[in-house]
Design an enzyme around this catalytic site. Structure first.
Site, mmCIF file in Angstrom:
data_model
loop_
_atom_site.group_PDB
_atom_site.id
_atom_site.type_symbol
_atom_site.label_atom_id
_atom_site.label_comp_id
_atom_site.label_asym_id
_atom_site.label_seq_id
_atom_site.Cartn_x
_atom_site.Cartn_y
_atom_site.Cartn_z
ATOM 1 N N PHE A 10 0.854 -1.189 0.000
ATOM 2 C CA PHE A 10 0.000 0.000 0.000
ATOM 3 C C PHE A 10 0.890 1.239 0.000
ATOM 4 O O PHE A 10 0.847 2.059 0.908
ATOM 5 C CB PHE A 10 -0.920 -0.065 1.233
ATOM 6 N N THR A 98 3.414 -4.981 -4.040
ATOM 7 C CA THR A 98 4.634 -4.859 -3.246
ATOM 8 C C THR A 98 5.800 -4.494 -4.171
ATOM 9 O O THR A 98 5.679 -4.493 -5.400
ATOM 10 C CB THR A 98 4.966 -6.164 -2.481
ATOM 11 N N LYS A 127 5.994 -6.748 -11.703
ATOM 12 C CA LYS A 127 6.486 -7.530 -12.833
ATOM 13 C C LYS A 127 7.024 -8.901 -12.418
ATOM 14 O O LYS A 127 7.079 -9.821 -13.229
ATOM 15 C CB LYS A 127 7.625 -6.775 -13.538
ATOM 16 N N GLU A 151 -2.007 -6.042 -16.335
ATOM 17 C CA GLU A 151 -1.824 -4.973 -17.336
ATOM 18 C C GLU A 151 -0.805 -3.931 -16.888
ATOM 19 O O GLU A 151 -0.039 -3.403 -17.680
ATOM 20 C CB GLU A 151 -3.179 -4.310 -17.633
ATOM 21 N N VAL A 154 3.456 -3.446 -17.625
ATOM 22 C CA VAL A 154 4.134 -2.838 -18.779
ATOM 23 C C VAL A 154 3.301 -1.658 -19.280
ATOM 24 O O VAL A 154 2.090 -1.799 -19.455
ATOM 25 C CB VAL A 154 4.294 -3.864 -19.933
ATOM 26 N N GLU A 211 12.105 3.089 -9.533
ATOM 27 C CA GLU A 211 11.946 1.934 -8.643
ATOM 28 C C GLU A 211 12.552 2.289 -7.279
ATOM 29 O O GLU A 211 13.410 3.180 -7.184
ATOM 30 C CB GLU A 211 12.664 0.707 -9.214
ATOM 31 N N ASP A 222 14.657 -3.375 -14.807
ATOM 32 C CA ASP A 222 13.216 -3.156 -14.954
ATOM 33 C C ASP A 222 12.784 -3.453 -16.396
ATOM 34 O O ASP A 222 11.796 -4.145 -16.633
ATOM 35 C CB ASP A 222 12.872 -1.708 -14.567
ATOM 36 N N LYS A 226 10.280 -6.374 -17.834
ATOM 37 C CA LYS A 226 9.128 -6.078 -18.700
ATOM 38 C C LYS A 226 9.180 -6.855 -20.019
ATOM 39 O O LYS A 226 8.174 -7.393 -20.456
ATOM 40 C CB LYS A 226 9.069 -4.571 -18.974
#
Ligand SMILES: NC(=O)c1ccc[n+]([C@@H]2O[C@H](COP(=O)([O-])OP(=O)(O)OC[C@H]3O[C@@H](n4cnc5c(N)ncnc54)[C@H](OP(=O)(O)O)[C@@H]3O)[C@@H](O)[C@H]2O)c1
Length: 347
Positions: A10, A98, A127, A151, A154, A211, A222, A226
């Site tokens: 959160f 998370t 991811k 969704e 990416v 990130e 990253d 993806k």
């Protein structure tokens, strides 16, 4: 129809999604006949909440805004670990938000696995699970008659997976290329304006799109996660981010950015997936992009993806300067697709 959500993680995206849910509450009820209740949220250090009849989202957001923790919310604060929360809270959908763990996809992978095994559908922008275990998780979801959607992993809320799944039936994806990492694209754009890499990274952190560990962006991890997610889902690859041939932008200097511009070229971090023999090869590396490329105008935090297909030729999707709202919208739109499927009785 009542939809019960548990949100694991959160932070920036989770809270933006909560604000979106609040702002769309009337629309959900009037246009979709949906009453959405968040019955649990989990954080790592700010406490977690479990309320059978749904928590007061405004109050939870206010607690985080004013005190930086959920611990003042009331007796509903719990220290139950996420896996137990997921098993106990009788949710319809687990929203996994998370932090990305590029080494293994954990603990998100376990959160997703536990939810699916418990008969809870999953929506995520993380991811890790798709990049490390897409095939297994999809099979698990199918076996338990629930849904696994991602969704937001990416291009934030821009449709990529849903676009192919819902609007390109029978069309094969032969190759994928994209400028997929907002932070490195922003950094390269700022370097072209004379800023140093360090300054640009700090700005990306301040604005909340880098990130948690920005080396994941700068070193191409990253983008690797993806392109792996895309290759696994759209091209049937059984790959992990570690198998990507990966070079980030750490070695790029202000001088090399300027030299490229002097030749009417731009340096962009490009991710590619292509078929080589029977397998799918994935690469992330800085490339020189020319003005004829669809990626030429993709500057700042914008992203773009080109799908090379057998029946539709090349399709390019550009997402211009996304904010957190677009990532939250990815969760929102996936939630609606799950609700629609549950209503139809489809698995
Ligand atoms: N931000 C973006 O623009 C964006 C865009 C697309 C996708 N994503 C993905 O969305 C996910 C969330 O991003 P974010 O920006 O919201 O990250 P964030 O602000 O760092 O929030 C992460 C949340 O997860 C919680 N968390 C971390 N490990 C946990 C654990 N083991 N158990 C329970 N809670 C845990 C954190 O707890 P604490 O509050 O205690 O730290 C925090 O609440 C990431 O996977 C990211 O890659 C983000």
């Amino acid at each position: 129809m009542m939809l019960r959500l548990v949100i694991i993680g959160f932070g920036n995206v989770g809270q933006e999604f909560a604000r979106l849910l609040l702002s769309k509450r009337e629309w959900l009820r009037n246009s979709r006949g949906l009453i959405v209740e968040v019955v649990a949220v989990a954080t790592r250090t700010r406490g977690s909440l479990l309320l059978e009849n749904g928590l007061d989202l405004e109050r939870a957001l206010q607690e985080l805004r004013s005190r930086g923790t959920l611990r003042g919310y009331g007796p509903e604060v719990t220290d139950l670990p996420p896996l137990e929360l997921i098993e106990r809270c009788e949710a319809d959908i687990m929203v996994e938000l998370t932090t990305l763990n590029i080494e293994s996809g954990e603990p998100a992978l376990s959160h997703v696995r536990t939810a699916l095994e418990t008969g809870v559908s999953v929506v995520t922008a993380n991811k890790g699970p798709v990049a490390y275990a897409y095939d297994d998780l999809k099979a698990l979801a199918d076996a338990h008659g629930v849904h696994f959607r991602f969704e937001g992993t990416v291009l934030d809320g821009a449709p990529v997976f849903s676009l192919v799944e819902r609007t390109l039936p029978g069309c094969n994806v032969l190759g994928i290329s994209g400028v997929l990492n907002s932070t490195s694209n922003f950094v390269l754009t700022e370097m072209a304006r004379g800023r140093s890499m360090d300054e640009a990274v700090k700005e990306a952190q301040r604005r909340g799109f880098a990130e948690a560990d920005p080396s994941l962006d700068i070193d191409g991890w990253d983008a690797a996660a993806k392109i792996t997610a895309l290759a696994n889902v759209l091209m049937g690859a059984r790959s992990t981010p570690r198998q990507v041939d990966r070079t980030g932008i750490r070695g790029i200097t202000n001088e090399s950015v300027k030299a490229a511009l002097a030749e009417s070229k731009k340096i962009k971090l490009v991710a590619r997936a292509e078929r080589v023999g029977g397998s799918v090869r994935t690469v992330v590396r800085p490339e020189l992009v020319e003005p004829v490329s669809p990626f030429w105008t993709v500057d700042g935090t914008s992203s773009a993806l080109t799908l090379c297909t057998d029946l539709m030729g090349e399709l390019t999707i550009i997402e211009a300067n996304p904010s957190l709202l677009q990532t939250a919208y990815a969760i929102f739109s996936d939630m609606l697709l799950v609700a629609e499927a549950v209503r139809r009785g489809a698995s």
